[in-house]
Design a protein around this motif. Sequence first.
Motif, PDB file in Angstrom:
ATOM      1  N   GLY A  69       1.409  12.467   9.861  1.00  0.00           N
ATOM      2  CA  GLY A  69       0.921  13.611   9.089  1.00  0.00           C
ATOM      3  C   GLY A  69       1.188  13.479   7.609  1.00  0.00           C
ATOM      4  N   HIS A  70       0.620  14.421   6.867  1.00  0.00           N
ATOM      5  CA  HIS A  70       0.719  14.435   5.405  1.00  0.00           C
ATOM      6  C   HIS A  70       2.127  14.878   4.964  1.00  0.00           C
ATOM      7  CE1 HIS A  70      -0.843  15.114   1.310  1.00  0.00           C
ATOM      8  NE2 HIS A  70      -0.143  16.229   1.333  1.00  0.00           N
ATOM      9  N   TRP A  71       2.784  14.066   4.191  1.00  0.00           N
ATOM     10  CA  TRP A  71       4.143  14.263   3.671  1.00  0.00           C
ATOM     11  C   TRP A  71       5.040  15.153   4.538  1.00  0.00           C
ATOM     12  CZ3 TRP A  71       4.467  10.017   1.757  1.00  0.00           C
ATOM     13  CH2 TRP A  71       3.572   9.513   0.823  1.00  0.00           C
ATOM     14  N   THR A 105      12.730  -2.929  -2.600  1.00  0.00           N
ATOM     15  CA  THR A 105      12.909  -1.728  -1.765  1.00  0.00           C
ATOM     16  C   THR A 105      14.166  -1.847  -0.885  1.00  0.00           C
ATOM     17  OG1 THR A 105      10.520  -1.412  -1.823  1.00  0.00           O
ATOM     18  CG2 THR A 105      11.682  -0.239  -0.104  1.00  0.00           C
ATOM     19  N   GLU A 132      12.242   9.787   6.642  1.00  0.00           N
ATOM     20  CA  GLU A 132      11.567   8.941   5.660  1.00  0.00           C
ATOM     21  C   GLU A 132      10.101   9.333   5.617  1.00  0.00           C
ATOM     22  OE1 GLU A 132      10.198   4.476   4.421  1.00  0.00           O
ATOM     23  OE2 GLU A 132      10.916   4.763   6.469  1.00  0.00           O
ATOM     24  N   ASP A 172       4.263   8.991   8.649  1.00  0.00           N
ATOM     25  CA  ASP A 172       3.210   8.358   7.851  1.00  0.00           C
ATOM     26  C   ASP A 172       1.906   9.093   8.129  1.00  0.00           C
ATOM     27  OD1 ASP A 172       3.272   5.352   6.358  1.00  0.00           O
ATOM     28  OD2 ASP A 172       1.286   6.184   6.750  1.00  0.00           O
ATOM     29  N   ILE A 173       1.015   9.054   7.159  1.00  0.00           N
ATOM     30  CA  ILE A 173      -0.281   9.718   7.372  1.00  0.00           C
ATOM     31  C   ILE A 173      -1.198   8.844   8.222  1.00  0.00           C
ATOM     32  CG2 ILE A 173      -1.472   8.823   5.308  1.00  0.00           C
ATOM     33  CD1 ILE A 173      -2.375  11.915   5.042  1.00  0.00           C
ATOM     34  N   ILE A 199      -4.199   3.257   0.437  1.00  0.00           N
ATOM     35  CA  ILE A 199      -3.466   4.500   0.707  1.00  0.00           C
ATOM     36  C   ILE A 199      -1.948   4.329   0.505  1.00  0.00           C
ATOM     37  CG2 ILE A 199      -3.151   4.172   3.211  1.00  0.00           C
ATOM     38  CD1 ILE A 199      -3.884   7.142   3.513  1.00  0.00           C
ATOM     39  N   ALA A 200      -1.485   3.081   0.554  1.00  0.00           N
ATOM     40  CA  ALA A 200      -0.055   2.822   0.378  1.00  0.00           C
ATOM     41  C   ALA A 200       0.315   2.638  -1.097  1.00  0.00           C
ATOM     42  CB  ALA A 200       0.344   1.570   1.157  1.00  0.00           C
ATOM     43  N   GLY A 249       6.401   8.374   4.656  1.00  0.00           N
ATOM     44  CA  GLY A 249       5.577   7.193   4.341  1.00  0.00           C
ATOM     45  C   GLY A 249       6.289   5.917   4.746  1.00  0.00           C
ATOM     46  N   THR A 250       6.490   5.741   6.047  1.00  0.00           N
ATOM     47  CA  THR A 250       7.357   4.645   6.518  1.00  0.00           C
ATOM     48  C   THR A 250       6.669   3.273   6.547  1.00  0.00           C
ATOM     49  OG1 THR A 250       8.991   4.127   8.220  1.00  0.00           O
ATOM     50  CG2 THR A 250       6.865   4.911   9.021  1.00  0.00           C
ATOM     51  N   GLY A 251       5.320   3.230   6.582  1.00  0.00           N
ATOM     52  CA  GLY A 251       4.619   1.934   6.611  1.00  0.00           C
ATOM     53  C   GLY A 251       5.065   1.092   7.799  1.00  0.00           C
ATOM     54  N   ASN A 287       9.352   5.937  -0.362  1.00  0.00           N
ATOM     55  CA  ASN A 287       8.752   4.989  -1.298  1.00  0.00           C
ATOM     56  C   ASN A 287       7.258   5.288  -1.229  1.00  0.00           C
ATOM     57  OD1 ASN A 287       7.781   2.810  -2.742  1.00  0.00           O
ATOM     58  ND2 ASN A 287       8.185   1.314  -1.121  1.00  0.00           N
TER      59      ASN A 287
HETATM   60  C1  LIG Z   1       4.350   2.333  -0.765  1.00  0.00           C
HETATM   61  S1  LIG Z   1       4.027   2.472   0.955  1.00  0.00           S
HETATM   62  C2  LIG Z   1       5.686   2.376   1.551  1.00  0.00           C
HETATM   63  C3  LIG Z   1       5.814   1.811   2.929  1.00  0.00           C
HETATM   64  C4  LIG Z   1       7.253   1.509   3.364  1.00  0.00           C
HETATM   65  N1  LIG Z   1       8.060   2.716   3.368  1.00  0.00           N
HETATM   66  C5  LIG Z   1       7.885   0.469   2.459  1.00  0.00           C
HETATM   67  O1  LIG Z   1       8.735   0.846   1.633  1.00  0.00           O
HETATM   68  O2  LIG Z   1       7.526  -0.697   2.553  1.00  0.00           O
HETATM   69  C6  LIG Z   1       3.614   4.175   1.114  1.00  0.00           C
HETATM   70  C7  LIG Z   1       3.368   4.679   2.523  1.00  0.00           C
HETATM   71  O3  LIG Z   1       3.025   6.069   2.435  1.00  0.00           O
HETATM   72  C8  LIG Z   1       1.983   6.365   3.349  1.00  0.00           C
HETATM   73  N2  LIG Z   1       1.257   7.542   2.838  1.00  0.00           N
HETATM   74  C9  LIG Z   1       0.288   7.594   1.896  1.00  0.00           C
HETATM   75  N3  LIG Z   1      -0.142   8.845   1.705  1.00  0.00           N
HETATM   76  C10 LIG Z   1       0.573   9.625   2.559  1.00  0.00           C
HETATM   77  C11 LIG Z   1       0.586  11.018   2.826  1.00  0.00           C
HETATM   78  N4  LIG Z   1      -0.223  11.861   2.180  1.00  0.00           N
HETATM   79  N5  LIG Z   1       1.448  11.479   3.754  1.00  0.00           N
HETATM   80  C12 LIG Z   1       2.281  10.631   4.424  1.00  0.00           C
HETATM   81  N6  LIG Z   1       2.306   9.289   4.215  1.00  0.00           N
HETATM   82  C13 LIG Z   1       1.468   8.792   3.282  1.00  0.00           C
HETATM   83  C14 LIG Z   1       1.134   5.112   3.377  1.00  0.00           C
HETATM   84  O4  LIG Z   1       0.363   5.038   4.562  1.00  0.00           O
HETATM   85  C15 LIG Z   1       2.207   4.011   3.250  1.00  0.00           C
HETATM   86  O5  LIG Z   1       2.624   3.577   4.519  1.00  0.00           O
END
Ligand SMILES: C[S@@+](CC[C@H](N)C(=O)[O-])C[C@H]1O[C@@H](n2cnc3c(N)ncnc32)[C@H](O)[C@@H]1O
Length: 289
Positions: free
Chosen positions: A176-178, A102, A124, A149-150, A218-219, A126-128, A195
């Motif tokens: 929130g969601h996307w 990544t 970004e 992030d959600i 969820i990730a 889904g920042t994790g 990602n």
């Molecule tokens: C593959 S991880 C990536 C984390 C980080 N960006 C990285 O590259 O290490 C996906 C991220 O998307 C978040 N996620 C999952 N579903 C989501 C949604 N519906 N809306 C927003 N974020 C979401 C997860 O909580 C997770 O942190």
Amino acid sequence: MPSISGEEFLFWKKKQLSKGGDSQSFAILLDCEGGISNEDLNKLTINPEHNLLLKKNLDYLATIWEDHLLNSIPIQYLCEKTFWRDLELIVTDKVLIPRSETEIIVDIVSKIFGKNSQKLFFAELGTGSGAISIALSQQYPMWKGIATDIDQDALEIATKNYEKTSSQSNLKFLCGHWWIPLESFKGKLDLVISNPPYIPKDTYEKLPKPVKNFEPKIALWGGEDGLKHIREIVQKAPLFLKEKGWLILENHFDQGEKVKQLLIKNRFSSVEIVRDFSNVGRFTIGRYK
Ligand SMILES: C[S@@+](CC[C@H](N)C(=O)[O-])C[C@H]1O[C@@H](n2cnc3c(N)ncnc32)[C@H](O)[C@@H]1O
């Protein structure tokens, strides 16, 4: 701080690795808990007669290593820390451990924008742990970013990482969601990175134990074919990107062609699959119109 001779330390290290595990995980343990960096290790291999100062004693380090081996717990979660590019990040089991491939996303951004000093606006999704956004906010202090992030717990970790590593104040975190947290930024984004979770259902069931049992579902879980989230992100991206704004996505090793077609169908141009260190088409990028 416990002091130990280099020779004794190297003997102990060999014994620990003979129990199992890989040297990369062991190096993370030594660095995070023992205070021994890779550079220290290299120096020691050349000059084993030197003494070492450890942050924690060898028995303590061996206990963590055994926990990692016996219970398949990722060493990063046991140490609550990982290294990613030049960042030292807090990670708990609320966030995915950011992967080395990544890191290439930041290189893709550098290749597209160069040493851009304009005031661009990125998001970004889904920042994790916050890894990508924090790296970008440092590399481009003139830019403004929103990392979403959600999961509120994940955002708390990302915020801590940002406060700990950055002297900038150009990044905000929204839950929130996307696209939902970005409702008020329609048509305003120069760059969006994601990602998202992209592991197909069947593959998810067969993931190695340390990933499936400890990293947040969820990730990772991307629905039946793994593209559930990518589809949603791409379809709504035209509403949020500026004309000629870029979308950069990470995808599973075999999804590049499908994601490319999805971008073309949604009126993206300059669509390209970018390969990772293992020559896998890991990223798909495109420009809105
Ligand atoms: C593959 S991880 C990536 C984390 C980080 N960006 C990285 O590259 O290490 C996906 C991220 O998307 C978040 N996620 C999952 N579903 C989501 C949604 N519906 N809306 C927003 N974020 C979401 C997860 O909580 C997770 O942190």
